[in-house]
Design an enzyme around this catalytic site. Structure first.
Site, PDB file in Angstrom:
ATOM      1  N   ASP A 146       1.388 -24.461  19.419  1.00  0.00           N
ATOM      2  CA  ASP A 146       0.066 -24.394  18.810  1.00  0.00           C
ATOM      3  C   ASP A 146       0.273 -24.053  17.333  1.00  0.00           C
ATOM      4  OD1 ASP A 146      -2.793 -24.080  18.574  1.00  0.00           O
ATOM      5  OD2 ASP A 146      -2.434 -21.919  18.600  1.00  0.00           O
ATOM      6  N   ASP A 180      -5.449 -22.356  24.413  1.00  0.00           N
ATOM      7  CA  ASP A 180      -4.071 -22.673  24.795  1.00  0.00           C
ATOM      8  C   ASP A 180      -3.777 -22.350  26.260  1.00  0.00           C
ATOM      9  OD1 ASP A 180      -3.406 -23.366  22.119  1.00  0.00           O
ATOM     10  OD2 ASP A 180      -3.186 -21.243  21.642  1.00  0.00           O
TER      11      ASP A 180
END
Length: 766
Positions: A428, A648
């Site tokens: 990420d 996430d």
């Protein structure tokens, strides 16, 4: 077909997970079952017309496992009770084992014999065996019984075969064959039961320690909301009690507890946990807010628009559940052999007894009951996979200690096995590759101004602002020791900028477009504005009167060790890529700075999960020359995902190894297999190296365990191995596994301490 999930207590090793799978595989109506030993969860897909949830729960209880309350707080309490219960069982069985060893020592070294010569000693050994087997060892018998009922041969069945074999041998020596080593037969029952309890307690300590660490992080999560009643009074209630249409008051600096629409107030809201954007978004009346985001500046009154299954966090929870169900399975190294090992040992023990008792009758000889009993019992003792069951948990503890010294919490033993096979690390952006906080990246001075004077003017105008971008400017002025005068007038325009009077001159600080609307000529700085925006920076213009005097570029700073970590991954033969919810321009700018060749941007949480799943099935570009190459790796690619936000969490669960930044959100932390305490990205490759080392140690442990079992069982079948030597051999195998797991770490000074302070995971505020 519907899906249900159970939180299960009492699983101690991979044998337990396999038993649960087998039980459900043989249950009519069940189409799929996934068991996570690390998370102690069972996910079952079934046809409700053939079987119901009550029957599914009964199947777990009949195997001897408990079903925990879905409430996290109650789960932690149940785990604490299980740990205390395990400690009591170990204390009782350990005391019995020490006492039994003392009796054996008295016989061998004082009385000078292996054989029974004292009725009191025999009766004492019998009492210790019965107490151990039917008090702390009772739940093992329940699991063995219900496993046998379902035709499952696991370690519980093998243990009880050995324990009851010792008990039968002791009774034969006490009442039938005086020449039998009665005490030693009873000792077998005590020792192997104690070893099993010790193994289970060791695994329980590992999981409980991890749960407690996660609980410390979860304690940062707000679980209440300030609900405004119709009479205007404010009451604090549990978030679960809030309904659609209720109004909730949110103060500056607080997390927004619900999904809703702003009906009063203006503020900058940090929604990075959902969108990946590090720069807060200005919100006003009529705008929607997401539960879990952070209200930065103004007070808000929010009308609840979604609760329960419709709320953002609940949607993410469903995505996590789906991802866990679809996560690629891991066949543990021990399971590959144990499928045949346990029934093989039982057959070998029974065959040895028959050979020495019935075999001689076939050739006209006398049955040798003593030798047959010795052969059967010694085979069961030497075949009991105590060291085998402890091999992986001990490697986990060892690796966990090494990892803890580097600020890494490893929650899953699977992570150790899989790290060496990882081919792709998906990162990420916000809070992972970057720091996750807006900060001044560059100051551009125009005309006769220098950087310090531009920053002084901007900081003075922003002195009374609570906007995160203003805080970034003020922090940078502090860092550079720039003196900042107070403005004599101040006005904040939400979504545009600020207007202030500094030393009798009007100063405008804000978006370039707003400055242009106010009559400021931007031509002198237009090229710099475009250059900085192309780098993914938020550009703030600084004007004195109608003259543009400078620009301040604000962005999410890249972590100091990000580029180095990515180079380490490449050197290890791993492809690092970025998957982020941030915009494409910003994502590519960050990727260029740290050396990433592949970027997938502007993705939602379920899109991240699908992308990870696609890579697992198809692979990604093997060429590092350009983005978007169509070259593929082979199927079955192992993927590690690194992230820190709620968006996430599903991808972390779907990945073969989910790695959460410990300073991130609680949902991400709980969804991960590995947690990096703090925000250092280099911990990813540290965990990779420790994982490879720990898997190597696991293989060594299994080799030791299988070596003793593989040599010991055939030797025991000869009937020449005394039960006491079988116990010594089993103890030696456990001792060697222990020594192999911890000796190097102890010499190196490794520890297992973890310190999760309340400051971790909090935002840096002025």
């Amino acid at each position: 077909m519907i899906t249900t999930q159970f939180n299960v207590g009492g699983m101690s090793c991979s044998f337990c997970a396999e038993s649960i799978r087998k039980a459900y595989d043989r249950t009519s109506g069940v189409s799929r079952v996934d068991v996570s030993l690390a998370h102690e969860e069972v996910l079952v897909e079934y046809d409700e017309e053939e079987v119901d949830e009550v029957q599914l729960k009964d199947a777990l209880r009949e195997l001897g496992y408990t079903i925990r309350d879905p409430d996290k707080v109650k789960q932690f309490e149940q785990e604490r009770e299980e740990l205390e219960g395990g400690k009591r069982k170990l204390l009782v069985s350990g005391t019995a084992a020490v006492t039994t060893a003392a009796l054996m020592g008295f016989m061998i070294f004082v009385m000078g014999t292996f054989e029974s010569r004292s009725l009191r000693t025999d009766l004492a050994a019998m009492g210790l065996a019965l107490v151990t087997m039917f008090w702390p060892g009772w739940d093992i018998k329940e699991k063995a019984y219900y496993s046998l009922r379902r035709g499952i041969f696991n370690q519980h069945v093998l243990l009880e075969a050995g324990a009851f074999g010792g008990l039968v041998g002791g009774f034969l020596g006490l009442f039938v064959y005086p020449s039998f080593p009665t005490v030693h037969f009873f000792a077998v029952s005590v020792f192997i039961t104690t070893y099993h309890i010790l193994s289970g307690y060791t695994s329980l300590v590992v999981r409980t320690r991890a749960s407690r660490s996660v609980r410390d992080l979860l304690s940062l999560r707000p679980d209440t909301a300030r609900r405004v009643r119709e009479d205007g009074e404010v009451e604090e209630v549990e978030v679960s009690e809030v309904d659609v249409g209720d109004r909730v008051r949110v103060k500056p600096g607080e997390k927004i507890p619900v999904d809703g629409e702003i009906i009063e107030g203006e503020s900058a809201v940090d929604e990075s946990v959902a969108t990946g954007e590090s720069v807060p978004e200005d919100k006003r009346v009529g705008d929607e807010v997401i539960g879990g985001s952070v209200n930065e500046t103004g007070a808000l009154l929010v009308e609840v628009t979604a609760t329960g299954d419709d709320a953002f966090l609940d949607q993410v929870a469903r995505q996590i559940e789906e991802a866990r169900a679809m996560k690629p399975g891991v066949l543990r190294l021990a399971d590959r052999v144990l499928k045949y090992f346990v029934p093989g040992v039982l057959v070998a023990a029974a065959g040895a007894f028959v050979f020495w008792t019935v075999g001689p009758l076939v050739v006209g000889g006398e049955p040798n009951v003593r030798r047959g009993a010795f052969a059967a019992l010694a085979a069961l003792v030497l075949g009991y996979p105590c060291a085998l069951g402890m091999a992986t948990p001990l490697a986990l503890i060892r690796g966990g200690g090494m990892a803890a010294n580097r600020g890494i919490l490893v929650r899953s033993g699977d992570a150790f096995q899989l790290f060496q096979d990882v081919e792709v690390i998906a990162l990420d952006k916000t809070g992972t590759v970057t720091e996750g906080e807006p900060a001044v990246d560059e100051v551009v001075s125009l005309g006769d101004r220098d950087d310090a004077s531009v920053l002084r003017l901007a900081a003075a105008a922003e002195a009374f602002s609570e906007h995160p971008l203003a805080q970034a400017i003020l922090d940078d002025a502090d860092d550079r020791d720039v003196s900042v005068p107070d403005p004599t007038a101040f006005d904040s325009l939400t979504g545009k900028g600020v207007r202030a009077t500094v030393r009798d001159r009007e100063v405008l600080v804000g978006k370039p477009g707003w400055l242009a609307d106010e009559g400021v000529d931007l031509s002198a700085g237009q090229a710099d504005v475009e250059r900085l925006q192309n780098r993914g920076r938020t550009v703030v213009g600084v004007a004195a009167g109608d003259q543009l005097v400078g620009l301040v570029a604000i962005g999410d700073r890249i972590k100091a060790d990000a580029a180095e970590t990515i180079e380490r991954a490449k050197a290890a033969g791993i492809e690092p890529i970025m998957i982020t919810g941030d915009n494409q321009r910003t994502a590519e700018a960050v990727a260029d700075e740290v050396g990433l060749e592949r970027v997938t941007a502007e993705v939602l949480p379920d899109d991240k999960t699908r992308e990870v799943r696609r890579i697992q099935a198809e692979g990604v570009s093997a060429s590092k020359a350009s983005r978007g190459s169509s070259d593929r790796w082979s199927d079955g690619v192992r993927v590690a995902m690194v992230g820190d936000g709620i968006n996430d969490a599903p991808a972390l669960t779907q990945a073969d190894i989910g790695i959460a930044i410990g300073a991130g959100t609680d949902v991400a932390v709980e969804s991960a297999d590995v947690v990096l305490v703090g925000d250092r990205l280099g911990g990813v490759m540290d965990a990779y190296e420790i994982g490879k080392n720990s898997y190597s140690k696991t293989k060594q442990n299994l080799l030791i365990a299988f070596g003793f079992n593989g040599i010991g069982v055939p030797a025991a079948m000869t009937g020449l191995v005394h039960p006491v030597w079988a116990m010594v051999a089993m103890l030696a195998s456990v001792s060697l596994v222990l020594a192999n797991s911890f000796l190097g770490q102890l010499v190196g000074g490794g520890g297992v301490g973890l310190d999760f302070s309340a400051e971790q995971g909090t935002r840096r505020r002025r």
